[in-house]
Design a protein around this motif. Structure first.
Motif, mmCIF file in Angstrom:
data_model
loop_
_atom_site.group_PDB
_atom_site.id
_atom_site.type_symbol
_atom_site.label_atom_id
_atom_site.label_comp_id
_atom_site.label_asym_id
_atom_site.label_seq_id
_atom_site.Cartn_x
_atom_site.Cartn_y
_atom_site.Cartn_z
ATOM 1 N N ALA A 191 0.841 -1.200 0.000
ATOM 2 C CA ALA A 191 0.000 0.000 0.000
ATOM 3 C C ALA A 191 0.871 1.242 0.000
ATOM 4 C CB ALA A 191 -0.899 0.013 1.238
ATOM 5 N N ARG A 192 0.371 2.287 -0.614
ATOM 6 C CA ARG A 192 1.069 3.578 -0.505
ATOM 7 C C ARG A 192 0.441 4.307 0.678
ATOM 8 N NH1 ARG A 192 3.454 6.159 -5.667
ATOM 9 N NH2 ARG A 192 5.255 7.124 -4.715
ATOM 10 N N SER A 193 1.089 4.257 1.803
ATOM 11 C CA SER A 193 0.523 4.841 3.025
ATOM 12 C C SER A 193 1.599 4.880 4.092
ATOM 13 C CB SER A 193 -0.669 3.997 3.507
ATOM 14 O OG SER A 193 -0.273 2.657 3.712
ATOM 15 N N GLY A 194 1.223 5.335 5.254
ATOM 16 C CA GLY A 194 2.156 5.374 6.385
ATOM 17 C C GLY A 194 1.979 6.629 7.213
ATOM 18 N N TRP A 195 2.343 6.478 8.483
ATOM 19 C CA TRP A 195 2.069 7.557 9.435
ATOM 20 C C TRP A 195 3.221 8.559 9.457
ATOM 21 C CZ3 TRP A 195 2.541 8.557 15.139
ATOM 22 C CH2 TRP A 195 1.477 9.336 15.609
ATOM 23 N N SER A 196 3.470 9.169 8.286
ATOM 24 C CA SER A 196 4.389 10.294 8.176
ATOM 25 C C SER A 196 3.970 11.067 6.945
ATOM 26 C CB SER A 196 5.848 9.833 8.029
ATOM 27 O OG SER A 196 6.178 9.604 6.665
ATOM 28 N N LYS A 197 4.474 12.272 6.808
ATOM 29 C CA LYS A 197 4.191 13.060 5.605
ATOM 30 C C LYS A 197 5.417 13.110 4.703
ATOM 31 C CE LYS A 197 0.467 15.055 5.254
ATOM 32 N NZ LYS A 197 -0.695 14.509 4.513
ATOM 33 N N GLN A 198 6.322 12.125 4.858
ATOM 34 C CA GLN A 198 7.547 12.093 4.049
ATOM 35 C C GLN A 198 7.411 11.159 2.857
ATOM 36 O OE1 GLN A 198 9.480 14.521 4.983
ATOM 37 N NE2 GLN A 198 7.984 14.727 6.619
ATOM 38 N N GLY A 199 6.215 10.582 2.686
ATOM 39 C CA GLY A 199 5.989 9.657 1.589
ATOM 40 C C GLY A 199 6.450 8.264 1.965
ATOM 41 N N GLY A 200 5.826 7.267 1.337
ATOM 42 C CA GLY A 200 6.270 5.910 1.606
ATOM 43 C C GLY A 200 5.193 4.878 1.379
ATOM 44 N N PHE A 201 5.523 3.674 1.814
ATOM 45 C CA PHE A 201 4.672 2.512 1.560
ATOM 46 C C PHE A 201 4.548 1.693 2.830
ATOM 47 C CE2 PHE A 201 6.377 3.866 -2.417
ATOM 48 C CZ PHE A 201 5.430 3.540 -3.388
ATOM 49 N N GLU A 202 3.531 0.834 2.825
ATOM 50 C CA GLU A 202 3.423 -0.163 3.877
ATOM 51 C C GLU A 202 3.283 -1.526 3.217
ATOM 52 O OE1 GLU A 202 1.494 1.872 7.736
ATOM 53 O OE2 GLU A 202 0.190 1.905 5.996
ATOM 54 N N ILE A 203 4.105 -2.456 3.690
ATOM 55 C CA ILE A 203 4.039 -3.835 3.194
ATOM 56 C C ILE A 203 3.305 -4.636 4.276
ATOM 57 C CG2 ILE A 203 5.340 -5.795 2.337
ATOM 58 C CD1 ILE A 203 7.797 -3.903 2.085
ATOM 59 N N TYR A 204 2.087 -5.066 3.954
ATOM 60 C CA TYR A 204 1.330 -5.851 4.922
ATOM 61 C C TYR A 204 1.717 -7.321 4.733
ATOM 62 C CZ TYR A 204 -2.057 -1.915 5.505
ATOM 63 O OH TYR A 204 -2.678 -0.715 5.756
ATOM 64 N N LEU A 205 2.523 -7.823 5.667
ATOM 65 C CA LEU A 205 2.948 -9.225 5.652
ATOM 66 C C LEU A 205 1.739 -10.119 5.944
ATOM 67 C CD1 LEU A 205 5.167 -11.497 5.889
ATOM 68 C CD2 LEU A 205 5.350 -10.825 8.301
ATOM 69 N N MET A 206 1.506 -11.124 5.094
ATOM 70 C CA MET A 206 0.343 -12.003 5.301
ATOM 71 C C MET A 206 0.738 -13.409 5.753
ATOM 72 S SD MET A 206 -2.575 -10.782 2.707
ATOM 73 C CE MET A 206 -1.886 -11.128 1.113
ATOM 74 N N ASP A 207 1.928 -13.532 6.304
ATOM 75 C CA ASP A 207 2.375 -14.803 6.872
ATOM 76 C C ASP A 207 3.349 -14.492 7.996
ATOM 77 O OD1 ASP A 207 3.461 -17.198 7.590
ATOM 78 O OD2 ASP A 207 4.224 -17.711 5.597
ATOM 79 N N GLY A 208 2.834 -14.528 9.223
ATOM 80 C CA GLY A 208 3.612 -14.114 10.392
ATOM 81 C C GLY A 208 4.891 -14.911 10.597
ATOM 82 N N ALA A 209 5.012 -16.076 9.958
ATOM 83 C CA ALA A 209 6.222 -16.897 10.113
ATOM 84 C C ALA A 209 7.388 -16.321 9.314
ATOM 85 C CB ALA A 209 5.941 -18.335 9.679
ATOM 86 N N GLN A 210 7.098 -15.363 8.432
ATOM 87 C CA GLN A 210 8.163 -14.883 7.536
ATOM 88 C C GLN A 210 8.579 -13.433 7.803
ATOM 89 O OE1 GLN A 210 8.456 -16.769 3.671
ATOM 90 N NE2 GLN A 210 6.237 -17.115 3.722
ATOM 91 N N GLY A 211 8.395 -12.987 9.055
ATOM 92 C CA GLY A 211 8.711 -11.603 9.409
ATOM 93 C C GLY A 211 10.181 -11.251 9.249
ATOM 94 N N THR A 212 11.051 -12.104 9.767
ATOM 95 C CA THR A 212 12.489 -11.819 9.672
ATOM 96 C C THR A 212 12.937 -11.814 8.221
ATOM 97 O OG1 THR A 212 12.825 -12.802 11.847
ATOM 98 C CG2 THR A 212 14.781 -12.556 10.457
ATOM 99 N N LYS A 213 12.382 -12.737 7.441
ATOM 100 C CA LYS A 213 12.747 -12.819 6.021
ATOM 101 C C LYS A 213 12.349 -11.537 5.293
ATOM 102 C CE LYS A 213 11.967 -15.712 1.947
ATOM 103 N NZ LYS A 213 11.090 -16.743 1.372
ATOM 104 N N LEU A 214 11.137 -11.052 5.558
ATOM 105 C CA LEU A 214 10.690 -9.828 4.891
ATOM 106 C C LEU A 214 11.522 -8.628 5.355
ATOM 107 C CD1 LEU A 214 8.758 -8.355 2.990
ATOM 108 C CD2 LEU A 214 7.178 -8.075 4.919
#
Ligand code: THG
Length: 367
Positions: A191-214
């Motif tokens: 998603a193009r979003s995030g809690w700042s006004k500096q621009g950016g993205f959010e990657i919503y991880l859909m598999d909690g087992a792969q957090g470190t990998k992401l």
């Protein structure tokens, strides 16, 4: 200082291990989880967000999933913003209010399908709320909490890092829009979003087992732009005028008082929770407003974190709901929740344990 005892109840983020490896030095709690708040170099972390790119564990922004034939109806009943034109793949910033018109959360709504929505929530229990409203209204909808955890990539160079990871199509993604995709076999929503006004993205991880990998994929891809760990920046968000639900609001604050007017549609159907109260509040006039507060002086002041009183002509006119040293303005700045009779430009004072600090009200955002 003291430590925090992690537990299953204080649910670990899928990025928890990665943030420990990065040298996290402080956490806060949010939605019954831990969120990193420092990696030990606050000023450097701030400038990295302003000038470069920063990656944040914001898994605390939990998703409340609404799914089923009445999911769209429930979403609209919960949100005081008109969702009729919201398209699949679009996100919207949506105030949620209780029956009195008091703000109870300010999530981002993501429409994944005609019958499937996520509310990416701020710090309050919307699972209970959504389930209760759905049951009371007899709606055919399943309210659940999916295995989804956002990782934010924020700052002016964020688009380069995300393009390196996902491809150049991300440059055309509109603000708050998103796409379901995958990266190295990891299912995500980008998603193009995030809690700042500096621009950016959010990657919503859909598999909690792969957090470190992401986390490590983003870290590697960001190396050419000197990416580093960070967290939602208190300083940047105050400079940028972003509100913090529960920090800048209390149990009586309505959305008009905290500049959310443009996200309220008073002509939505009468069954939207709180809309009747909001119409009355609007008709009779709002009594408080949110303005900027700039303290006199050019040295950092530690004010503590409770609401200090704001005074004008010897009378209390409101509260200072936050205060931070602004690295860019070289001033102590904050938000005032003050009487509607106050105006930007007014001189006021802030009372701090017997001390009187001079300040001026300003428009928001500061920058
Ligand atoms: N990302 C995700 N979920 C979240 C947040 C987030 N849930 C909780 C919290 N943050 C929600 N609060 C906000 C508040 C403001 C914005 C985003 C989330 C925001 N506002 C812009 C502004 O006010 O200028 C733009 C709003 C608009 O014009 O539509 O970005 O950060 N996943």
């Amino acid at each position: 200082m003291f430590g925090i005892t992690p537990s299953a109840r204080l649910r670990p983020s899928p990025f928890y291990e990665a943030t420990l490896t990065e040298g996290v030095t402080a956490f806060t709690t949010y939605n019954h989880m831990l969120m990193p708040t420092s990696f030990g170099h606050p000023e450097a972390e701030y400038w990295r967000l302003i000038q470069g790119v920063s990656q944040w564990d914001v898994a605390v922004e939990r998703q409340v999933q609404l799914e089923g034939p009445d999911a769209a109806r429930l979403a609209q009943i919960l949100c005081t913003r008109d969702l009729s034109k919201c398209q699949v793949g679009q996100g919207k910033y949506v105030p949620l209010c209780n029956h009195e018109g008091v703000l109870i959360n300010d999530p981002i709504l993501l429409k994944l399908d005609d019958n499937k929505f996520w509310l990416s929530i701020a710090d309050s229990n919307i699972w209970f709320w959504a389930r209760a409203i759905a049951a009371e209204r007899g709606l055919r909808v399943k309210v659940s909490e999916p295995d989804v955890s956002p990782l934010a990539v924020q700052g002016p160079k964020a688009v380069e890092v995300i393009a390196a990871l996902f491809g150049d199509w991300v440059r055309d993604l509109k603000y708050f829009w998103f796409k379901e995709t995958s990266i190295s076999g990891i299912p995500v929503v980008l998603a193009r979003s995030g809690w700042s006004k500096q621009g950016g993205f959010e990657i919503y991880l859909m598999d909690g087992a792969q957090g470190t990998k992401l986390w490590n994929l983003v870290r590697e891809a960001g190396k050419p732009w000197d990416i580093g760990p960070g967290n939602p920046s208190f300083c940047e968000r105050v400079e940028s005028g972003l509100i913090s639900y529960g920090g800048d609001t209390d149990e009586t604050t309505n959305p008009f008082e905290v500049r959310l007017d443009k996200y309220i549609d008073l002509d939505v159907a009468d069954d939207v929770v709180g809309i009747g109260a909001l119409r009355q509040i609007k008709a009779s006039g709002v009594k408080r407003q949110q303005l900027g507060v700039m303290l006199e002086g050019d040295q950092p002041t530690q004010l503590g974190f409770h609401w200090h009183g704001i005074y004008q002509h010897g009378q209390k006119v409101g509260n200072l709901t936050n205060c931070v040293w602004s690295y860019r303005l070289q001033k102590n700045i904050g938000f005032g929740l003050v009487a509607a009779t106050c105006a930007a430009g007014d001189e006021v004072t802030v009372q701090k344990e017997g001390q009187t600090l001079k300040a001026r009200l300003t428009t928001l955002p500061f920058i």
